[in-house]
Design a protein around this motif. Sequence first.
Motif, PDB file in Angstrom:
ATOM      1  N   THR A  16       7.341   4.575  -3.262  1.00 26.21           N
ATOM      2  CA  THR A  16       5.959   5.412  -3.332  1.00 26.21           C
ATOM      3  C   THR A  16       5.442   5.022  -1.756  1.00 26.21           C
ATOM      4  N   ALA A  17       5.313   3.783  -1.359  1.00 23.48           N
ATOM      5  CA  ALA A  17       4.621   3.490  -0.469  1.00 23.48           C
ATOM      6  C   ALA A  17       5.193   3.914   0.861  1.00 23.48           C
ATOM      7  N   ALA A  18       6.676   3.772   0.931  1.00 24.33           N
ATOM      8  CA  ALA A  18       7.510   4.620   2.056  1.00 24.33           C
ATOM      9  C   ALA A  18       7.035   6.001   2.381  1.00 24.33           C
ATOM     10  N   GLY A  19       7.104   6.549   1.083  1.00 17.25           N
ATOM     11  CA  GLY A  19       6.730   8.060   1.188  1.00 17.25           C
ATOM     12  C   GLY A  19       5.537   8.560   1.500  1.00 17.25           C
ATOM     13  N   ALA A  20       4.397   7.610   0.919  1.00 19.86           N
ATOM     14  CA  ALA A  20       2.951   7.907   1.570  1.00 19.86           C
ATOM     15  C   ALA A  20       2.894   7.631   2.937  1.00 19.86           C
ATOM     16  N   MET A  21       3.598   6.585   3.462  1.00 24.11           N
ATOM     17  CA  MET A  21       3.264   6.208   4.903  1.00 24.11           C
ATOM     18  C   MET A  21       4.149   7.439   5.724  1.00 24.11           C
ATOM     19  N   ALA A  22       5.150   8.137   5.298  1.00 22.50           N
ATOM     20  CA  ALA A  22       5.933   8.935   6.217  1.00 22.50           C
ATOM     21  C   ALA A  22       5.035  10.280   6.205  1.00 22.50           C
ATOM     22  N   VAL A  23       4.341  10.582   5.112  1.00 22.55           N
ATOM     23  CA  VAL A  23       3.399  11.957   5.083  1.00 22.55           C
ATOM     24  C   VAL A  23       2.156  11.858   5.734  1.00 22.55           C
ATOM     25  N   ARG A  24       1.750  10.584   5.973  1.00 20.23           N
ATOM     26  CA  ARG A  24       0.462  10.304   6.549  1.00 20.23           C
ATOM     27  C   ARG A  24       0.262  11.138   7.838  1.00 20.23           C
ATOM     28  N   SER A  25       1.078  11.204   8.710  1.00 19.32           N
ATOM     29  CA  SER A  25       0.751  12.131  10.050  1.00 19.32           C
ATOM     30  C   SER A  25       0.552  13.424   9.751  1.00 19.32           C
ATOM     31  N   ARG A  26       0.956  14.057   8.669  1.00 16.38           N
ATOM     32  CA  ARG A  26       0.740  15.320   8.363  1.00 16.38           C
ATOM     33  C   ARG A  26      -0.436  15.766   7.718  1.00 16.38           C
ATOM     34  N   LEU A  27      -1.104  14.825   7.381  1.00 19.35           N
ATOM     35  CA  LEU A  27      -2.583  15.061   6.803  1.00 19.35           C
ATOM     36  C   LEU A  27      -3.519  15.617   7.750  1.00 19.35           C
ATOM     37  N   PRO A  28      -4.386  16.407   7.143  1.00 23.39           N
ATOM     38  CA  PRO A  28      -5.535  16.987   8.149  1.00 23.39           C
ATOM     39  C   PRO A  28      -6.263  15.903   8.888  1.00 23.39           C
ATOM     40  N   ARG A  29      -6.569  16.392  10.090  1.00 18.60           N
ATOM     41  CA  ARG A  29      -7.279  15.416  11.192  1.00 18.60           C
ATOM     42  C   ARG A  29      -8.822  15.196  10.616  1.00 18.60           C
ATOM     43  N   SER A  30      -9.565  15.859   9.832  1.00 14.04           N
ATOM     44  CA  SER A  30     -10.615  15.745   9.240  1.00 14.04           C
ATOM     45  C   SER A  30     -10.710  14.419   8.250  1.00 14.04           C
ATOM     46  N   LEU A  31      -9.533  14.455   7.661  1.00 13.22           N
ATOM     47  CA  LEU A  31      -9.063  13.265   6.765  1.00 13.22           C
ATOM     48  C   LEU A  31      -8.654  12.034   7.575  1.00 13.22           C
TER      49      LEU A  31
END
Length: 272
Positions: A16-31
């Motif tokens: 779960t942690a690895a997956g969350a870290m992998a998608v962090r760069s795809r989150l909107p800049r506002s977040l």
Amino acid sequence: MSARRTALAAVVAAGTAAGAMAVRSRLPRSLTGRWERTNHAGRPVTLLEGPAYAVAAAAGCVAGGAPAGAGVVAALGAGGFGALDDLAGDSSSKGLKGHLGALARGEVTTGAVKIVGLAATGLAASLLADRGREDRSLVASLIGGAAVAGTANVANLLDLRPGRALKATVLAATPLAGIPGAPGASTAAAAIGAAAGCAPADLRGEAMLGDTGANAAGALVGLAVVERFGWRGRLVALGVTAALTVASERVSFSRVIDENRVLRRLDRWGRA
């Protein structure tokens, strides 16, 4: 079966942690912009590792069957109060002494709110962990709650260099997870698994736990102690964390580590 649950807690938390870290760069800049900071070396880092750690560790506790939701309360409760300090805190007051001093002057800082919140979280987690124990008592639960809050604070004090707080979490949790099926093993395994999933980005200096993740990590280690031991063991843990907290007001942990060859090599191991 108990050994499988301990292993499952670690695997689920790590994944779960690895997956969350992998998608962090795809989150909107506002977040993501709200979670960006500058680290000790002057480089930009994200504190989104903190929420990733807290959620992953909570998921690991659920998978491992941690008693009565205590692990979820510890991880998300401590992480939530840490997030308050990460997102709304300021640097006008630092350390336990600084926040309590501000409170004495009538100033309510986010750090002071976090201190109260960690105490409440620790007590709630301790009471949940003690449900069903034959030797449970209110005094033991109170000591346990203070120990959980204390370990949460100490972990945060160590989050000053890449990988340091994660390594401390793994070192402290490994003996508690080393006996599969023993009380606290799944909670400790979840803390270790989440640390493993977050470690690559942390060691590269791209992300850090912040108050959110460090408080969650420390709280889980403290909870594993509460689940494993009675009031005597909890009192020892509380004494150690209290001593370290007091020492941090006078001594630089980074300086102590840098001046000791063994600690320095361990601290720098794995960094980019």
